[in-house]
Design a protein around this motif. Structure first.
Motif: not given
Ligand code: GLU
Length: 264
Positions: A47-49, A130, A133, A144-145, A207
């Motif tokens: 969710g950061a990006i 996370n 990034d 990818d997470n 992603t």
């Protein structure tokens, strides 16, 4: 139970990149309750990006590296601010850990990460992980997470890895194209036939697609951790999962005939 819960961008945010407040509130409430019941939880949150893109009013998820890294720097703050605020309501303390591939691949760094994570759990905190990034360029990124969360689950010997996504599980055909497609409840072996079921499409803001989920399943099951893919639309599904109900697709640890060592 010691569990890693991976929350995808599609669960946390609307397609606009803005936070899905109702869902995230329910997620934090459910996780708080499961933690109160004595479970050891670790969250891997994307969710950061996506959230950074929303906050910076970018028209879509950025694709060039500088903008992605900038969006992640903005969005990661927003993400942790949101978690901190919501978990505080239930008297839980969150802890942020940002990783790159090297932190898991290099033994010394991995041990360091493991001991920090263990200590946080002992102290009763809720680690939220996370990928880093903002500094992870393509060469050093896990990318990818799904894979990151599997590596984390393997590192700490979790009992269960849960991937919350916008799909119910693994289907025997593309459910978007074939309404008769059936979900596969249990996978004991990640056979070439199972691999063939994975399309590569991710959603607009995240992603991962099914390919990264199967990769995660290989890492987790090889390390002795069961993995479940479930729909995060209603986070209360976590209660059912912790009660052992058959939800989504479960990849069973061990007997999957993995003979190659999985890399992240
Ligand atoms: N680390 C990325 C983010 O926080 C997400 C990666 C993924 O969606 O798998 O935006």
């Amino acid at each position: 139970m010691k569990a890693v819960i991976k929350v995808g961008t599609s669960t946390l945010a609307y397609r606009t990149g803005r936070l899905n407040i109702r869902r995230v509130e329910k997620l934090c409430k459910t996780l708080s309750d499961l933690k109160n019941a004595g479970n050891e939880l670790i969250v891997v949150s994307s969710g950061a990006i996506g959230m950074g893109a929303g906050k910076l009013s970018l028209p879509s998820r950025p694709t060039d590296m500088p903008t992605k890294q900038a969006a992640a720097a903005v969005g990661q703050c927003e993400l942790m601010y949101t978690y901190d605020r919501l978990f505080s309501e239930y008297h839980h303390t969150v802890a942020q850990i940002l990783l790159t591939a090297q932190d898991i691949e290099q033994q010394g760094r991995r041990e360091n990460f493991q001991s920090t994570l263990m200590r946080l759990l002992e102290l009763g905190a809720l680690p939220i992980i996370n990928e880093n990034d903002s500094v992870a360029t393509e060469e050093i990124a896990i990318g990818d997470n799904d894979s990151l969360s599997a590596a984390v689950a393997a590192c700490i010997g979790a009992d269960l890895l849960i991937l919350l996504s916008d799909i119910d599980g693994l289907y025997d055909d593309d459910p978007h194209k074939n309404p008769a497609a059936k979900m596969i409840p249990v996978v004991t072996q990640i056979s070439p036939e199972i691999e063939a079921l994975a399309g590569s499409a991710g959603s607009e803001l995240g992603t991962g697609g099914m390919t990264t989920k199967l990769h995660a399943a290989r890492i987790a099951t090889a390390a002795g951790t069961d993995m479940i893919i479930a729909n995060g639309e209603d986070p209360a599904v976590l209660y059912d999962i912790f009660e052992g109900k058959a939800i989504g697709t479960r990849f069973v640890a061990g007997g999957n005939g993995n003979d190659r060592k999985e890399r992240i």
